[in-house]
Design a protein around this motif. Sequence first.
Motif, PDB file in Angstrom:
ATOM      1  N   UNK A   1      -1.332  -9.767  -4.452  1.00 28.00           N
ATOM      2  CA  UNK A   1      -0.142  -9.581  -3.627  1.00 28.00           C
ATOM      3  C   UNK A   1      -0.146  -8.199  -2.990  1.00 28.00           C
ATOM      4  N   UNK A   2      -0.460  -7.171  -3.785  1.00 26.59           N
ATOM      5  CA  UNK A   2      -0.524  -5.802  -3.247  1.00 26.59           C
ATOM      6  C   UNK A   2      -1.600  -5.691  -2.169  1.00 26.59           C
ATOM      7  N   UNK A   3      -2.757  -6.290  -2.411  1.00 29.33           N
ATOM      8  CA  UNK A   3      -3.852  -6.237  -1.436  1.00 29.33           C
ATOM      9  C   UNK A   3      -3.418  -6.920  -0.144  1.00 29.33           C
ATOM     10  N   UNK A   4      -2.758  -8.065  -0.269  1.00 37.49           N
ATOM     11  CA  UNK A   4      -2.257  -8.763   0.920  1.00 37.49           C
ATOM     12  C   UNK A   4      -1.257  -7.916   1.696  1.00 37.49           C
ATOM     13  N   UNK A   5      -0.373  -7.237   0.977  1.00 36.47           N
ATOM     14  CA  UNK A   5       0.601  -6.350   1.624  1.00 36.47           C
ATOM     15  C   UNK A   5      -0.101  -5.191   2.336  1.00 36.47           C
ATOM     16  N   UNK A   6      -1.127  -4.653   1.707  1.00 39.75           N
ATOM     17  CA  UNK A   6      -1.893  -3.560   2.304  1.00 39.75           C
ATOM     18  C   UNK A   6      -2.559  -4.038   3.588  1.00 39.75           C
ATOM     19  N   UNK A   7      -3.184  -5.212   3.531  1.00 43.63           N
ATOM     20  CA  UNK A   7      -3.823  -5.773   4.728  1.00 43.63           C
ATOM     21  C   UNK A   7      -2.810  -5.903   5.857  1.00 43.63           C
ATOM     22  N   UNK A   8      -1.642  -6.434   5.537  1.00 44.17           N
ATOM     23  CA  UNK A   8      -0.608  -6.641   6.551  1.00 44.17           C
ATOM     24  C   UNK A   8      -0.150  -5.305   7.144  1.00 44.17           C
ATOM     25  N   UNK A   9       0.137  -4.347   6.271  1.00 45.87           N
ATOM     26  CA  UNK A   9       0.672  -3.060   6.726  1.00 45.87           C
ATOM     27  C   UNK A   9      -0.345  -2.239   7.508  1.00 45.87           C
ATOM     28  N   UNK A  10      -1.623  -2.411   7.181  1.00 44.79           N
ATOM     29  CA  UNK A  10      -2.666  -1.671   7.894  1.00 44.79           C
ATOM     30  C   UNK A  10      -3.266  -2.494   9.037  1.00 44.79           C
ATOM     31  N   UNK A  11      -2.784  -3.720   9.172  1.00 45.59           N
ATOM     32  CA  UNK A  11      -3.241  -4.617  10.238  1.00 45.59           C
ATOM     33  C   UNK A  11      -4.754  -4.842  10.164  1.00 45.59           C
ATOM     34  N   UNK A  12      -5.219  -5.197   8.967  1.00 41.30           N
ATOM     35  CA  UNK A  12      -6.639  -5.479   8.733  1.00 41.30           C
ATOM     36  C   UNK A  12      -6.761  -6.820   8.013  1.00 41.30           C
ATOM     37  N   UNK A  13      -8.000  -7.308   7.872  1.00 38.44           N
ATOM     38  CA  UNK A  13      -8.178  -8.590   7.195  1.00 38.44           C
ATOM     39  C   UNK A  13      -9.320  -8.587   6.184  1.00 38.44           C
ATOM     40  N   UNK A  14      -9.770  -7.403   5.775  1.00 35.20           N
ATOM     41  CA  UNK A  14     -10.811  -7.331   4.751  1.00 35.20           C
ATOM     42  C   UNK A  14     -10.703  -6.012   3.995  1.00 35.20           C
ATOM     43  N   UNK A  15     -11.345  -5.989   2.839  1.00 40.25           N
ATOM     44  CA  UNK A  15     -11.344  -4.784   2.015  1.00 40.25           C
ATOM     45  C   UNK A  15     -12.002  -3.618   2.763  1.00 40.25           C
ATOM     46  N   UNK A  16     -13.112  -3.904   3.400  1.00 43.29           N
ATOM     47  CA  UNK A  16     -13.842  -2.850   4.117  1.00 43.29           C
ATOM     48  C   UNK A  16     -12.978  -2.270   5.230  1.00 43.29           C
ATOM     49  N   UNK A  17     -12.297  -3.142   5.979  1.00 47.97           N
ATOM     50  CA  UNK A  17     -11.422  -2.646   7.040  1.00 47.97           C
ATOM     51  C   UNK A  17     -10.249  -1.864   6.454  1.00 47.97           C
ATOM     52  N   UNK A  18      -9.724  -2.316   5.316  1.00 42.27           N
ATOM     53  CA  UNK A  18      -8.615  -1.597   4.678  1.00 42.27           C
ATOM     54  C   UNK A  18      -9.050  -0.195   4.260  1.00 42.27           C
ATOM     55  N   UNK A  19     -10.234  -0.094   3.669  1.00 46.64           N
ATOM     56  CA  UNK A  19     -10.754   1.202   3.239  1.00 46.64           C
ATOM     57  C   UNK A  19     -10.982   2.110   4.453  1.00 46.64           C
ATOM     58  N   UNK A  20     -11.585   1.558   5.494  1.00 49.11           N
ATOM     59  CA  UNK A  20     -11.845   2.336   6.708  1.00 49.11           C
ATOM     60  C   UNK A  20     -10.547   2.832   7.323  1.00 49.11           C
ATOM     61  N   UNK A  21      -9.563   1.942   7.436  1.00 52.74           N
ATOM     62  CA  UNK A  21      -8.272   2.313   8.025  1.00 52.74           C
ATOM     63  C   UNK A  21      -7.552   3.343   7.174  1.00 52.74           C
ATOM     64  N   UNK A  22      -7.606   3.173   5.856  1.00 58.08           N
ATOM     65  CA  UNK A  22      -6.962   4.132   4.951  1.00 58.08           C
ATOM     66  C   UNK A  22      -7.568   5.520   5.102  1.00 58.08           C
ATOM     67  N   UNK A  23      -8.875   5.581   5.306  1.00 59.17           N
ATOM     68  CA  UNK A  23      -9.536   6.874   5.500  1.00 59.17           C
ATOM     69  C   UNK A  23      -9.163   7.474   6.848  1.00 59.17           C
ATOM     70  N   UNK A  24      -9.061   6.633   7.879  1.00 58.57           N
ATOM     71  CA  UNK A  24      -8.635   7.114   9.202  1.00 58.57           C
ATOM     72  C   UNK A  24      -7.250   7.744   9.134  1.00 58.57           C
TER      73      UNK A  24
END
Length: 111
Positions: free
Chosen positions: A84-107
Amino acid sequence: MPLLSLALQKGNLTVEAQSFIKTVLQTSNPSGSNTPVSTAEIAALAESASISPREQEVLRLLCEGHSNREIAVKLSVSESTVKTHVGNIYYKLNVNSRIHAVTRAKELKLV
């Protein structure tokens, strides 16, 4: 101070709150050179502000390469809660994968 500028620009604030923020901004920058917050900075601040502290923990563990099961064990929650948390993170960062979430979080300098 970009977050205060963002609040001043975008927030529904009372007159007192606006006055307080302006005073804080002037005090922190006595020269008066107030650099405007760019649209990109506003978007980044809004995204990062919407990530809850627990989601930040999950995001940090994602960045370290942990699986959902490992994250669940480390945080003493169920794997379903992590999903659920991962899904919320994807939604809030507007991404659809772990790699994109990590990249966006670093940006956004969230991790």
